[in-house]
Design an enzyme around this catalytic site. Structure first.
Site, short mmCIF file in Angstrom:
data_model
loop_
_atom_site.label_atom_id
_atom_site.label_comp_id
_atom_site.label_asym_id
_atom_site.label_seq_id
_atom_site.Cartn_x
_atom_site.Cartn_y
_atom_site.Cartn_z
N LEU A 1 -2.99 4.28 -8.71
CA LEU A 1 -2.47 3.59 -7.53
C LEU A 1 -1.32 2.69 -7.97
CD1 LEU A 1 -5.81 2.39 -5.83
CD2 LEU A 1 -4.48 4.43 -5.27
N ASP A 2 -0.37 2.47 -7.07
CA ASP A 2 0.70 1.53 -7.36
C ASP A 2 0.11 0.15 -7.64
OD1 ASP A 2 2.55 3.52 -6.83
OD2 ASP A 2 2.79 2.92 -4.73
N ARG A 3 0.87 -0.66 -8.36
CA ARG A 3 0.39 -1.99 -8.73
C ARG A 3 -0.10 -2.79 -7.52
NH1 ARG A 3 1.69 -5.68 -13.05
NH2 ARG A 3 3.28 -4.23 -13.83
#
Length: 298
Positions: free
Chosen positions: A134-136
């Site tokens: 997942l993106d940050r």
């Protein structure tokens, strides 16, 4: 004493070779079988066996459990929230602003660092295997496999869409139609190296969406991915003219939602042992819920 998995051959699998049984029934990868062969880690009825040997009903096949290594990942104490766990995998709830795994200049403070420490404390330290990322700034469900065979099986489920990922997104504007599919290829941005863009030469990307809440100037969506391209949901929603609220890269920051309002709300998969479908949910984090509340009062 070396640890082994033990399997008893069923009638319907008679006359398969050992290699065919390992690949087709147990779903071991070719690379894993090569490692097992080098370590003489495949036993048929208690004795080493050639891969082309045919098996019979009620034969006992024992397969060595290979020791995993952490590949340089530094275990680090930290808080993890386990949403689901069995002998083959874990589903963790990733908070926003944390990376799933070390990348680039970030080598500590990630979900993988904390999970490696947890496993080390249990005395079961091994390779930390995130199935997806997942993106940050995105919160929610992340699956970690506990061994390479489980990772391989889950990756096959991901490729064949047996493993499903469901997201929530709070977006700017009123999306039309209220439900639908975005089928638009994604590739590198022509000018900005860290971004992605709709690109005819890119890889196919398919996102399904449906409206689950409408507000004055905002929409709450449920989304499902048929593919897993970098920034896929964010790029597709911006392409529709309804960027994710708080997304500084493809939309705009807001004072009331300082990060992208995107949450991996659920994952569904088939249990590795019995094939039963399992769905794991991650509750909306407080900042996302507060953003939804803010929209209801706009």
């Amino acid at each position: 004493m070396k640890p082994y998995h033990t399997y008893t051959v069923a009638k319907e699998h008679a006359d398969l070779t050992v290699e065919e049984y390992l690949k087709q029934i147990l779903q071991y990868s070719g690379r894993k079988i090569q490692k097992l062969t080098r370590q003489k880690g495949i036993l048929l009825n208690g004795k080493p066996v050639y891969l082309q040997r045919k098996i019979k009903p009620a034969d006992t096949l024992r397969v060595l459990i290979l020791a995993d290594t952490a590949h340089g990942l530094q275990p680090e104490p930290g808080i993890i929230e386990i949403l689901y766990e069995d002998d083959w995998l874990l589903v963790l709830n990733k908070p926003a602003y944390q990376l799933v795994h070390p990348t680039g200049q970030t080598t500590s403070g990630t979900l993988a660092n904390y999970l490696a420490y947890e496993l080390q404390q249990r005395g079961t330290a091994g390779t930390v295997r995130p199935l997806h990322r997942l993106d940050r700034e995105t919160s929610g469900c992340v699956i970690f496999a506990k061994d390479s065979r489980s990772q391989f099986i889950l990756e096959q489920q991901l490729k064949t869409h047996l493993l499903k990922r469901t997201y929530r997104a709070l977006v700017k504007g009123m999306i039309q139609p209220p439900s639908g599919v975005v089928d638009a290829p994604i590739g590198p941005h022509p000018n900005l190296p860290n971004r992605r863009a709709i690109n005819p030469a890119g890889e196919r990307a398919v996102t399904y969406y449906r409206t689950i809440g409408s507000f004055d100037g905002a929409t709450l969506l449920e989304l499902n991915l048929a593919t897993g391209r970098t920034h896929q949901i964010r790029v597709h929603l911006a392409h529709l003219g309804c960027p994710v609220i708080g997304d500084a890269m493809y939309g705009l920051r807001t004072s009331w939602m300082p990060r992208q309002a995107l949450h991996a709300a659920a994952v569904s998969f088939q249990h590795i042992k019995n094939g039963q479908e399992i769905t794991v949910y991650a509750p909306l984090p407080a900042d996302f819920s507060q953003a939804v509340d803010f929209c209801t009062k706009m």
